[in-house]
Design a protein around this motif. Structure first.
Motif, PDB file in Angstrom:
ATOM      1  N   GLN A  20      48.812 -15.236  30.315  1.00 42.22           N
ATOM      2  CA  GLN A  20      47.626 -15.822  29.677  1.00 42.22           C
ATOM      3  C   GLN A  20      47.581 -17.302  30.004  1.00 42.22           C
ATOM      4  OE1 GLN A  20      47.289 -17.149  25.426  1.00 42.22           O
ATOM      5  NE2 GLN A  20      46.085 -15.282  25.246  1.00 42.22           N
ATOM      6  N   TYR A  21      46.559 -17.708  30.754  1.00 37.42           N
ATOM      7  CA  TYR A  21      46.419 -19.095  31.172  1.00 37.42           C
ATOM      8  C   TYR A  21      45.207 -19.716  30.489  1.00 37.42           C
ATOM      9  CZ  TYR A  21      49.799 -17.433  34.510  1.00 37.42           C
ATOM     10  OH  TYR A  21      50.907 -16.877  35.070  1.00 37.42           O
ATOM     11  N   ALA A  22      45.081 -21.011  30.646  1.00 41.74           N
ATOM     12  CA  ALA A  22      44.053 -21.725  29.892  1.00 41.74           C
ATOM     13  C   ALA A  22      42.653 -21.209  30.198  1.00 41.74           C
ATOM     14  CB  ALA A  22      44.153 -23.219  30.195  1.00 41.74           C
ATOM     15  N   ASP A  24      41.800 -18.317  31.083  1.00 38.21           N
ATOM     16  CA  ASP A  24      41.613 -16.921  30.694  1.00 38.21           C
ATOM     17  C   ASP A  24      40.975 -16.789  29.314  1.00 38.21           C
ATOM     18  OD1 ASP A  24      42.776 -15.998  33.033  1.00 38.21           O
ATOM     19  OD2 ASP A  24      44.791 -15.957  32.173  1.00 38.21           O
ATOM     20  N   LEU A  25      40.981 -17.852  28.543  1.00 34.44           N
ATOM     21  CA  LEU A  25      40.459 -17.783  27.177  1.00 34.44           C
ATOM     22  C   LEU A  25      38.954 -17.550  27.199  1.00 34.44           C
ATOM     23  CD1 LEU A  25      42.459 -20.760  25.648  1.00 34.44           C
ATOM     24  CD2 LEU A  25      42.964 -18.321  25.436  1.00 34.44           C
ATOM     25  N   HIS A 225      41.870 -25.689  22.376  1.00 38.24           N
ATOM     26  CA  HIS A 225      42.789 -24.974  23.247  1.00 38.24           C
ATOM     27  C   HIS A 225      42.961 -25.846  24.494  1.00 38.24           C
ATOM     28  CE1 HIS A 225      42.155 -21.158  20.963  1.00 38.24           C
ATOM     29  NE2 HIS A 225      40.963 -21.704  20.759  1.00 38.24           N
ATOM     30  N   SER A 227      45.604 -27.189  27.855  1.00 38.30           N
ATOM     31  CA  SER A 227      46.799 -27.009  28.679  1.00 38.30           C
ATOM     32  C   SER A 227      47.621 -28.290  28.693  1.00 38.30           C
ATOM     33  CB  SER A 227      46.411 -26.608  30.103  1.00 38.30           C
ATOM     34  OG  SER A 227      45.474 -27.523  30.656  1.00 38.30           O
ATOM     35  N   PRO A 255      47.771 -22.590  25.413  1.00 37.99           N
ATOM     36  CA  PRO A 255      47.858 -21.224  25.945  1.00 37.99           C
ATOM     37  C   PRO A 255      49.298 -20.859  26.289  1.00 37.99           C
ATOM     38  CG  PRO A 255      45.975 -22.359  26.873  1.00 37.99           C
ATOM     39  CD  PRO A 255      46.739 -23.385  26.091  1.00 37.99           C
ATOM     40  N   ARG A 256      49.643 -19.608  26.057  1.00 42.74           N
ATOM     41  CA  ARG A 256      51.035 -19.156  26.080  1.00 42.74           C
ATOM     42  C   ARG A 256      51.763 -19.424  27.394  1.00 42.74           C
ATOM     43  NH1 ARG A 256      51.812 -12.856  25.250  1.00 42.74           N
ATOM     44  NH2 ARG A 256      50.658 -12.895  27.207  1.00 42.74           N
ATOM     45  N   ASP A 527      51.103 -23.683  18.418  1.00 45.35           N
ATOM     46  CA  ASP A 527      49.893 -23.495  17.615  1.00 45.35           C
ATOM     47  C   ASP A 527      50.115 -24.191  16.278  1.00 45.35           C
ATOM     48  OD1 ASP A 527      47.776 -22.615  16.018  1.00 45.35           O
ATOM     49  OD2 ASP A 527      47.802 -20.576  16.849  1.00 45.35           O
TER      50      ASP A 527
END
Length: 783
Positions: A20-22, A24-25, A225, A227, A255-256, A527
């Motif tokens: 999961q990248y920035a 992708d949100l 959100h 990066s 992001p994870r 978070d």
């Protein structure tokens, strides 16, 4: 489990395309931002006409600096530090004043101070519509003279960036003993002078900077959100301050799987403030993905340190004194002074230098601001001292290795106070050097050099020792809960993962403490909805500080679990042993597992009040002081004198991390660090035109990054001398590959070309520069 090569649990999703990248949100009803960026390095903004852009299809809003000031948005309060606090050596101006702070508005109102600085923002229904509208904005510029090199910015008559920073000098001071240093130089048998520049580089993240923001009008809460890597807690503080709201109304989520931070994401970017405001203004989520050229032009950059240095030696080669003038080019805004601070305190490295004096200056210029970049300030410091040792050895007739050996701090001298007042804890520095020399077959090198010469190639070998002084935000917090229903141990920690493998390594550590498999340990971070305290990921602080609070929290859980088990087994708590995740009654077969104790606590079972509820604990600690990883590297290089082209057939390193939690991950960190450092030494350069201030390396056509094919298979070794400065013996291990790499690479190149009379090549030592050096040396010999 500590010390095991446990495979990273996060890798499975990464290699199967489930990361999961920035970017992708996804959000419902999203709108998109585009930015107008200054084409000038320095120019007054006379006026901005946004009328045409506002009337274009799909445009919801157009914002300028005037608009955000009118909305009450304050400058970004970057964490620039102070001479009054901090765990590093404290630095201040000669006159005792504090370092300068500039007002970094998310969009400037007065002037642009570097090419690529955002001056207007468009919000539209799509990225392309926003970009089209951005092109319709008309700006009346009054172009001003610019300056891009730090040493030039301090010269009399240089263009001034800020009225309150005379001569662009944001900081100007000294550390060490000036009088004692000059006295030692006066008595020296040999004096080596050296001037060089560790050039500016950038992070080149695989995913360019991306951010998105939402606003909930019912709660008044902003969600960002982003990066970033410095830590969601600090980012929340800075964004809230800029927006003028209480931190309770700001949530920051990283992001994870966003990795590749390396420092250049360790600060708040203008977009992180502008997007939440735009979300509130438009009533819709707002998203922005920087294009690669935007990243090259506006990502915070690294290095850019000019050093003029002297080293004094006696007739036997013993070091007597060191002096340098360090000029850090911090760019157009005061975002960080950390690299300057961290470099000056370690200029003498792990060598015994009785007295030293370092003068330091922070210069402002019409370039992107600089902030810490992997191993902030330390690779530059090691580069200077290691180049000087090689130069001194050749000039004054000493052996390169022995000159180092007779001046290195012996293990029995620890703890050792260097001449800047930094106290190194402990370490076998000479042992690391000897180990890497054996690994690299230093004694057998001359045969390899001779063989290469028969093929018309010039082969060289270089050595570099190093030490780091890592610190970082000293406060960290761990919240650990044993969840019997889910069968997991939940860990909330404030230092976030940016590719280091925290999901695995931290799970290993907690699992080891609690005697359970790392597979049942869940690591949560990144978070602010559940992370309330924590310093983020920088300066090698993650494992160093996280291990302390996780150890204390697990110890509290074990002690409470012991009392629960004692109650359940009807014995005294002191008769309970805890091993392999189980509480055992001594002298009987009574056993209660960790999860059974947690279940009993939640189900009451007649337990005393103080034992009821979740089996959980929290540790919140502030730990001051530095940590001192160290090691050594040897690089071999082979050069074609006809073209200057080179290749690296061998590269060896020894890095002491005190105790390796996961050796495989440490080796991976070392490999990446080597590539970053050698990449700077040979290829990378954020190059600005000195006349126009234009960034000449804003695409991959102009900014070369290292590839896997540029390197051999690295020969790495982990040394483990437990650190006396850490309760568990850990030293940071994420930056060691980078720290010696600048010096060792240039040392190997100059060794290869020594017979031609080449003594030094400035970084990046590209084939063109090497070829020019060879040609100049041959011309000098022929003359």
């Amino acid at each position: 489990m500590i010390g095991e090569d446990v495979r990273r649990k996060e890798d499975n999703r990464l290699i199967t395309g489930k990361g999961q990248y920035a970017d992708d949100l996804k959000f419902e009803n999203t709108v998109y931002a585009a930015f107008v960026r200054s084409p000038h390095a320095h120019a007054i903004i006379r006026s901005i006409d946004t009328s045409a852009a506002r009337d274009m299809p799909g445009v919801l809003a157009v914002l300028t600096g005037e608009d955000i000031v009118a909305a009450g948005i304050a400058p970004i309060p970057h964490a620039i530090g102070s001479s009054q606090f901090g765990s590093d050596i404290r630095i201040k101006n000669y006159d005792g004043t504090e370092r300068a702070r500039t007002q970094h508005q998310a969009l400037p109102t007065d002037r642009a101070r570097f090419v690529g600085e955002a001056v207007a923002m468009v919000i539209a229904e799509s990225t392309n519509l926003a970009k089209d509208a951005a092109e319709a904005i008309e700006i009346d510029w009054e172009e001003l003279p610019s300056v891009v090199r730090g040493v030039d910015a301090l010269e009399e008559g240089a263009p001034q960036l800020w009225d309150h920073v005379p001569r662009n000098k944001a900081m100007d001071g000294e550390v060490g003993d000036k009088a004692g240093t000059e006295e030692a130089f006066a008595k020296a048998a040999h004096v080596l002078e050296f001037t060089s520049w560790a050039q500016r580089v950038t992070g080149v993240h695989m995913e360019p900077r991306s951010s998105a923001a939402e606003y909930d009008p019912e709660t008044g809460k902003f969600t960002i959100h982003a990066s970033g890597g410095h830590g969601v807690v600090m980012m929340r503080e800075q964004i809230a301050a800029s927006l003028g709201v209480d931190m309770a109304f700001v949530r920051v989520v990283a992001p994870r799987d966003v990795g590749g931070n390396f420092g250049t994401r360790n600060a708040t970017y203008p977009e992180f403030v502008l997007l939440p405001y735009a979300a509130k203004l438009t009533g819709r989520p707002v998203k922005h993905q920087a294009e690669r050229i935007e990243a090259f032009l506006s990502d915070f950059q690294g290095r850019d340190l000019h050093v003029k240095a002297r080293l004094a030696l006696d007739e036997n080669g013993k070091f007597l004194a060191f002096h340098s003038v360090n000029t850090s080019n911090i760019g157009a805004h005061t975002v960080s002074y950390t690299p300057l601070n961290k470099g000056i305190q370690l200029m003498t490295s792990l060598y015994r230098v009785p007295v030293a004096h370092v003068e330091f200056r922070a210069a402002m210029s019409n370039t992107v601001p600089t902030i810490p970049y992997r191993s902030a300030g330390r690779p530059e410091a090691m580069y200077i001292i290691e180049r000087m040792i090689d130069l001194a050895a050749r000039k004054f007739g000493f052996d390169r290795v022995e000159l180092r050996r007779i001046n290195m701090i012996p293990e029995e001298a620890s703890p050792y106070s260097n001449p800047m007042g930094v106290v190194y804890d402990n370490g076998d520095y000479i042992g690391c050097m000897d180990k890497v020399l054996d690994m690299a077959d230093w004694k057998g090198f001359e045969a390899r050099r001779a063989e290469a010469r028969k093929r018309g190639m010039y082969r060289g070998i270089g050595l570099s020792n190093y030490i780091e002084g890592t610190s970082g935000v000293p406060r960290e917090r761990a919240e650990i809960t044993v969840d019997p229903t889910a069968g997991i141990v939940d860990v909330v920690i404030g230092t976030q993962n940016t590719g280091q493998g925290h999901e695995t390594a931290f799970a290993q550590l907690v699992g080891s403490f609690l005697g359970v498999s790392h597979e049942v340990v869940q690591i949560r971070a990144s978070d602010t909805d559940f992370v309330s305290v924590g310093g983020g990921s920088h300066s090698g602080r993650s494992l160093r500080f996280a291990s302390i609070v996780m150890h204390k929290a697990t110890a509290e859980i074990i002690e409470r679990g012991r009392r629960i088990a004692a109650f359940m087994l009807n014995v005294a708590p002191e008769e309970i042993d805890f091993t392999d995740g189980h509480f055992r009654a001594r002298g009987s077969n009574g056993v209660v597992s960790l999860f059974e104790a947690a279940q009993a606590a939640e189900n009451d079972l007649g337990l005393p009040d103080e034992l009821r509820g979740l089996l959980a604990a929290m540790s919140d600690e502030t730990t001051h002081g530095l940590a001192y990883p160290y090691g050594a590297a040897v690089c071999e290089i082979e050069i074609d004198p006809e073209t200057g082209f080179f290749h690296i057939p061998r590269y060896s390193t020894v890095d002491d991390v005190g105790k390796a939690l996961n050796p495989m991950i440490v080796d991976g960190q070392t490999h990446g660090g080597i590539v970053q450092g050698v990449g700077q030494a040979l290829f990378e350069w954020s190059n600005y035109d000195q006349e126009t201030g234009q960034n000449l390396s804003a695409t991959f056509m102009d900014y070369q990054v290292a590839r896997a094919s540029d390197f051999p298979s690295f020969d790495t070794h982990i040394s483990e001398v437990p650190a006396k400065s850490h309760p568990l013996g850990f030293r940071p291990g994420g930056e060691g590959g980078t720290t010696p790499s600048l010096g060792v690479t240039i040392n190997s190149i100059t060794d290869a070309l020594a017979d031609l009379g080449v003594t030094h090549i400035e970084m990046p030592a590209t084939p063109s520069r090497i070829w020019e050096a060879i040609r100049a040396a041959k011309a000098k010999q022929e003359a």
